[in-house]
Design an enzyme around this catalytic site. Sequence first.
Site, mmCIF file in Angstrom:
data_model
loop_
_atom_site.group_PDB
_atom_site.id
_atom_site.type_symbol
_atom_site.label_atom_id
_atom_site.label_comp_id
_atom_site.label_asym_id
_atom_site.label_seq_id
_atom_site.Cartn_x
_atom_site.Cartn_y
_atom_site.Cartn_z
ATOM 1 N N PHE A 100 0.836 -1.197 0.000
ATOM 2 C CA PHE A 100 0.000 0.000 0.000
ATOM 3 C C PHE A 100 0.871 1.247 0.000
ATOM 4 O O PHE A 100 2.049 1.206 0.350
ATOM 5 C CB PHE A 100 -0.974 0.023 1.190
ATOM 6 C CG PHE A 100 -0.319 0.260 2.524
ATOM 7 C CD1 PHE A 100 -0.222 1.540 3.052
ATOM 8 C CD2 PHE A 100 0.201 -0.802 3.256
ATOM 9 C CE1 PHE A 100 0.378 1.767 4.284
ATOM 10 C CE2 PHE A 100 0.804 -0.588 4.486
ATOM 11 C CZ PHE A 100 0.897 0.702 5.000
ATOM 12 N N CYS A 101 0.257 2.340 -0.427
ATOM 13 C CA CYS A 101 0.927 3.635 -0.433
ATOM 14 C C CYS A 101 -0.061 4.664 0.105
ATOM 15 O O CYS A 101 -0.918 4.321 0.915
ATOM 16 C CB CYS A 101 1.415 3.980 -1.841
ATOM 17 S SG CYS A 101 0.081 4.103 -3.052
ATOM 18 N N GLN A 102 0.039 5.891 -0.331
ATOM 19 C CA GLN A 102 -0.866 6.935 0.158
ATOM 20 C C GLN A 102 -2.215 6.926 -0.564
ATOM 21 O O GLN A 102 -3.254 7.023 0.054
ATOM 22 C CB GLN A 102 -0.211 8.313 0.015
ATOM 23 C CG GLN A 102 -1.003 9.450 0.631
ATOM 24 C CD GLN A 102 -1.124 9.343 2.147
ATOM 25 O OE1 GLN A 102 -0.241 8.837 2.818
ATOM 26 N NE2 GLN A 102 -2.246 9.803 2.677
ATOM 27 N N GLY A 104 -2.704 4.851 -3.804
ATOM 28 C CA GLY A 104 -2.944 3.633 -4.565
ATOM 29 C C GLY A 104 -2.013 3.374 -5.728
ATOM 30 O O GLY A 104 -1.815 2.231 -6.123
ATOM 31 N N TYR A 129 -3.346 4.106 2.297
ATOM 32 C CA TYR A 129 -3.292 4.680 3.638
ATOM 33 C C TYR A 129 -4.350 5.766 3.820
ATOM 34 O O TYR A 129 -4.879 5.964 4.919
ATOM 35 C CB TYR A 129 -1.903 5.222 3.953
ATOM 36 C CG TYR A 129 -1.813 5.709 5.379
ATOM 37 C CD1 TYR A 129 -1.873 4.798 6.436
ATOM 38 C CD2 TYR A 129 -1.725 7.058 5.672
ATOM 39 C CE1 TYR A 129 -1.833 5.226 7.753
ATOM 40 C CE2 TYR A 129 -1.680 7.497 6.982
ATOM 41 C CZ TYR A 129 -1.737 6.584 8.019
ATOM 42 O OH TYR A 129 -1.706 7.008 9.326
#
Length: 137
Positions: A100-102, A104, A129
């Site tokens: 995951f990231c901020q 997508g 996130y």
Amino acid sequence: MLRALSMRVGSAFLGLRIAVRTMTGVPTVSLPELRLLLASGRARLIDVRSREEAAAGTIPGALNIPVSELESALRMDPATFQALYLEEKPKLEDENLVFFCQMGKRGFQATQLAQGLGYIGARNYVGAYKEWSENDR
């Protein structure tokens, strides 16, 4: 009548969701599914945001490996990975290796990269996130 319309819209949405999964070729995980996997200890989370982003907040239990160093990390021998990240290196056959990231995009890229390296259980948390932090209870 309203109920029938609602069911058709819901079915259409579900079909769209499945189509998107198929088009991207990247397995995904939703927030409810992620919560279940985490509660049962069946997910391994990798936060691919920068160290600064992860330091400001992350999903509990996530390992931070910035996307810029992910390929080299996943290619490392297990002892080097352990020494650098202080955790066991994921195995190719691990299920539910969730990136995951901020928002997508980097999570999607990370999942594609991991799949390309043979990680069969690589999945992308599509809510990222942002969704997690908005729904953290």
